[in-house]
Design an enzyme around this catalytic site. Structure first.
Site, short mmCIF file in Angstrom:
data_model
loop_
_atom_site.label_atom_id
_atom_site.label_comp_id
_atom_site.label_asym_id
_atom_site.label_seq_id
_atom_site.Cartn_x
_atom_site.Cartn_y
_atom_site.Cartn_z
N LYS A 286 -24.36 1.09 -6.42
CA LYS A 286 -25.36 0.30 -5.71
C LYS A 286 -25.54 -1.01 -6.46
O LYS A 286 -25.89 -1.02 -7.65
CB LYS A 286 -26.70 1.06 -5.66
CG LYS A 286 -27.88 0.19 -5.20
CD LYS A 286 -29.20 0.97 -5.13
CE LYS A 286 -30.38 0.03 -4.85
NZ LYS A 286 -31.69 0.74 -4.80
N ASP A 291 -34.12 -6.60 -5.69
CA ASP A 291 -34.75 -5.80 -4.63
C ASP A 291 -36.23 -6.15 -4.52
O ASP A 291 -37.06 -5.59 -5.24
CB ASP A 291 -34.57 -4.31 -4.92
CG ASP A 291 -35.21 -3.43 -3.85
OD1 ASP A 291 -35.58 -3.97 -2.77
OD2 ASP A 291 -35.33 -2.21 -4.08
N LYS A 298 -42.41 -5.19 -1.93
CA LYS A 298 -42.97 -4.43 -3.04
C LYS A 298 -44.21 -5.14 -3.58
O LYS A 298 -44.33 -6.35 -3.45
CB LYS A 298 -41.94 -4.35 -4.18
CG LYS A 298 -40.77 -3.41 -3.92
CD LYS A 298 -39.82 -3.39 -5.10
CE LYS A 298 -38.63 -2.48 -4.87
NZ LYS A 298 -38.96 -1.06 -4.75
N ASP A 309 -31.62 -3.61 -10.25
CA ASP A 309 -31.28 -2.68 -9.17
C ASP A 309 -29.78 -2.69 -8.86
O ASP A 309 -29.33 -2.06 -7.90
CB ASP A 309 -32.10 -3.04 -7.92
CG ASP A 309 -32.40 -1.84 -7.05
OD1 ASP A 309 -32.29 -0.70 -7.55
OD2 ASP A 309 -32.75 -2.05 -5.86
N ASP A 368 -37.39 -1.30 2.21
CA ASP A 368 -37.28 -1.10 0.77
C ASP A 368 -36.41 0.11 0.42
O ASP A 368 -36.04 0.31 -0.73
CB ASP A 368 -38.68 -0.94 0.16
CG ASP A 368 -38.70 -1.11 -1.35
OD1 ASP A 368 -37.68 -1.59 -1.90
OD2 ASP A 368 -39.72 -0.79 -1.97
N GLU A 370 -33.34 0.44 0.76
CA GLU A 370 -32.13 -0.32 1.11
C GLU A 370 -30.87 0.19 0.43
O GLU A 370 -29.77 0.02 0.95
CB GLU A 370 -32.34 -1.80 0.78
CG GLU A 370 -32.07 -2.21 -0.68
CD GLU A 370 -32.99 -1.55 -1.71
OE1 GLU A 370 -34.08 -1.09 -1.33
OE2 GLU A 370 -32.60 -1.49 -2.89
N ARG A 372 -29.67 3.15 0.00
CA ARG A 372 -28.92 4.14 0.77
C ARG A 372 -28.18 3.50 1.94
O ARG A 372 -27.14 4.00 2.37
CB ARG A 372 -29.88 5.26 1.23
CG ARG A 372 -30.95 4.82 2.16
CD ARG A 372 -32.12 5.81 2.23
NE ARG A 372 -32.98 5.74 1.05
CZ ARG A 372 -34.04 6.52 0.84
NH1 ARG A 372 -34.37 7.46 1.72
NH2 ARG A 372 -34.77 6.37 -0.24
N1 BES Z 1 -34.60 0.21 -6.19
C1 BES Z 1 -35.64 1.04 -5.68
C2 BES Z 1 -35.85 2.28 -6.51
C3 BES Z 1 -36.59 2.08 -7.81
C4 BES Z 1 -37.96 2.01 -7.81
C5 BES Z 1 -35.91 2.01 -8.99
C6 BES Z 1 -38.64 1.85 -9.00
C7 BES Z 1 -36.58 1.86 -10.18
C8 BES Z 1 -37.96 1.78 -10.19
C9 BES Z 1 -35.30 1.47 -4.27
O1 BES Z 1 -34.60 0.56 -3.51
C10 BES Z 1 -36.59 1.71 -3.57
O2 BES Z 1 -37.30 0.77 -3.37
N2 BES Z 1 -36.86 2.95 -3.22
C11 BES Z 1 -38.07 3.30 -2.59
C12 BES Z 1 -37.75 4.25 -1.47
C13 BES Z 1 -38.90 4.53 -0.57
C14 BES Z 1 -39.24 3.29 0.24
C15 BES Z 1 -38.53 5.65 0.34
C16 BES Z 1 -38.97 3.96 -3.63
O3 BES Z 1 -38.47 4.73 -4.45
O4 BES Z 1 -40.16 3.66 -3.63
ZN ZN Z 2 -33.46 -0.76 -4.55
MN MN Z 3 -35.89 -0.82 -2.55
#
Ligand code: BES
Ligand code: ZN
Ligand code: MN
Length: 521
Positions: A286, A291, A298, A309, A368, A370, A372
């Site tokens: 990824k 992000d 966010k 990210d 967010d 994204e 996946r």
């Molecule tokens: N890159 C983030 C995951 C992440 C969050 C990594 C905090 C490190 C610290 C990912 O793209 C994301 O935003 N995931 C969301 C998914 C949710 C919207 C289902 C998350 O984990 O909040």
């Molecule tokens: Zn992300």
């Molecule tokens: Mn995200």
């Protein structure tokens, strides 16, 4: 920092590091130093809390009774526990203990000890690796460092009865450490420096090592139908890229096919796919270079963290670099999906439906989630084009994995038990531990959509598993594992072999995974 190996010696000058076994037992060289210093070490052990336990150390400056500038006593712990990882930790600890004092050079006296699980050469080499990994710095953006703030320790000499063998062992470890540092640099760079185009350029540098590098543009990806990935990139002024790295240590599969060897050429679009003994291992990363969350933006607090990210992609570049640098006899493909997730007038909206490369449709509930979406298209592309033996993806995919495992294990999901076991063993061997979580159809109900084949988020429960369950729809029958590295790619505190910042997690793990299981000898 220069690591070198020399004969075991009892120095009379300079900065010396000497080990003490748990309960104050002195190895031969430490004993000889003690005699030279008129029993200083013995007296020190009697008086205080330093007893030679692991993680203990004690710095004695200008010790009386000799010409040493400093003597650093380090706890070796129990001999029976002094294996490769402990020795790495020791090297790291030595570096960290010496660094503040500002000496330019130090000598570590490392005796051969009975009862250690690794021999003297192995211990010496691992100690060097640990010191090297801990000495990593990302300080290019400091313009006002005073001399006393710059690292001083330029040379660590490790004295061992097995110097020649230690040197050989260390040479290959140092190659891997270079790849780790390369990955850490990429992860540490801010989002205005590393974007999809510049990360692709960095990956291109692997061509010097004999890696075949292809960079697909948005136009090419659109033609292929990678709309899940492209939807994420849509709000950014920076064009998405897909980088494919090929290391053919066993020779190119298609070259073999041309020569009429076994293995049939398939008629897929890439034309490279071939099911055969030399079909590649595939690593997928990824690579969200920043992000912001997109329209599902966010919160401001800690959003700056999301420059890392792309740590999964950087680890993939790192492991391919490591394999190529040591000319590993294996065929491997690295593929990284590079996008920036930004809000704008052109950005993807919550509720949008995209048709992925696989043909499956996805309702984007949350922009967010994204990672996946990016991986869905890259996994399918790699599976289709290369018919790999197996696929392992690395992704800072979910915050939920940090809730589940903290910063001590990465999450592991796998469709294949042998693959899961091999990855777990490799991770344990290099100090990058994995913890397996389940996959299961029961989780699929969370990602049912009212309008498309699936939606990109479930509810709040089991967030890392529903993400993995989503990815699984894009790998078909290929043995596949997913490493959720969101909790381990970056550290806010100094760790055993990583100073605070980017860890490079995954590079050593995959390098070891390949070396232990797939390399022809
Ligand atoms: N890159 C983030 C995951 C992440 C969050 C990594 C905090 C490190 C610290 C990912 O793209 C994301 O935003 N995931 C969301 C998914 C949710 C919207 C289902 C998350 O984990 O909040
Ligand atoms: Zn992300
Ligand atoms: Mn995200």
């Amino acid at each position: 920092m220069q690591i070198s190996f020399a004969a075991l010696d009892i120095p009379k000058t300079g900065v010396v590091v000497a080990g003490v076994i748990e309960d104050g037992v002195l190895p031969p060289t430490t004993k000889a130093l003690d005699d030279q210093l008129g029993g200083l070490i013995t007296r020190t052990l009697k008086g205080g809390r330093f007893r030679g336990k692991k993680d203990q150390s004690l710095m004695l400056l200008s010790p009386a009774g000799g010409g040493l500038d400093a003597l650093l006593l380090v706890g070796l712990g129990k001999e029976s526990a002094l294996g490769a990882l402990r020795s790495e930790a020791l090297g790291s600890q030595i570096y960290a203990a010496l660094a503040p004092h500002g000496h330019a050079e130090a000598y570590v006296a490392l005796d051969a000890l009975a009862g250690t699980p690794v021999d003297a050469a192995g211990l010496a080499a691992s100690l060097g690796l640990g010191a090297l990994l801990r000495a990593y710095r990302f300080d290019k953006y400091f313009t006002k460092l005073k001399d006393e703030e710059k690292p001083a320790l330029g040379s660590l000499v490790i004295g061992t009865p097995e110097a020649a063998r230690a040197r050989t062992l260390f040479a290959s470890m140092a190659t891997t450490a270079d790849a780790v540092a390369f990955t850490r640099d990429l992860v540490s760079e801010p989002g205005n420096v590393i974007n999809p185009a510049t990360l692709a350029e960095q990956a291109r540098s692997l061509a010097d090592l004999g890696v075949e590098v292809e960079v697909l543009s948005e136009k090419e990806m659109r033609k292929l139908g990678m709309n899940a990935l492209l939807g994420v990139a849509q709000g950014s002024a920076n064009e998405a890229k897909l980088v494919v790295l090929r290391w053919c240590g066993l020779g190119k599969p298609d070259a073999a096919a041309k020569k009429g060897k076994k293995g049939k050429r398939t008629a897929d679009k890439g034309g490279d796919g071939e099911a055969g003994a030399d079909s590649p291992l595939a690593f997928i990363g990824k690579g969200v270079t920043f992000d912001s969350g997109g329209i599902s933006i966010k919160p401001a607090a800690n959003m700056e963290d999301m420059k890392w990210d792309m740590a999964g992609a950087a680890a993939v570049v790192g492991v391919i670099r490591a394999l190529a640098a040591r000319k590993a006899r294996v065929n491997a493909v690295g593929a990284i999906g590079l996008v920036e997730n930004m809000p704008s007038g052109q950005a993807q909206r919550p509720g949008d439906v995209v048709t992925s490369l696989s043909g499956q449709t996805i309702e984007v509930i949350n922009t967010d989630a994204e990672g996946r979406l990016v991986l869905a298209d890259v996994l399918w592309y790699v599976k289709d084009r290369f018919k790999p033996k197996l696929m392992v993806d690395l992704a800072t995919l979910t915050g939920a994995i940090i809730i589940a495992l903290g910063h001590e294990h990465a999450g592991l999901f796998a469709t294949d038990d042998e693959l899961a076991d091999r990855l777990t063993a490799a991770g344990a061997a290099v100090g990058e531990p994995l913890w397996r979580l389940p996959l299961g159809e029961a989780y699929d109900k969370q990602i049912k959509s009212d309008i498309a084949d699936m939606k990109n988020v479930g509810n709040r429960s089991a967030g890392s598993i529903t993400a993995a369950q989503f990815l699984k729809r894009f790998v078909e029958g290929t043995p596949w594992a997913h490493l959720d590295i969101a909790g381990v790619a970056w550290t806010t505190t100094d760790r055993e072999t990583a100073p605070k910042g980017a860890t490079g997690f995954g590079v050593r793990l995959l390098d070891r995974f390949v070396a232990d299981n797939y390399e022809a000898r």
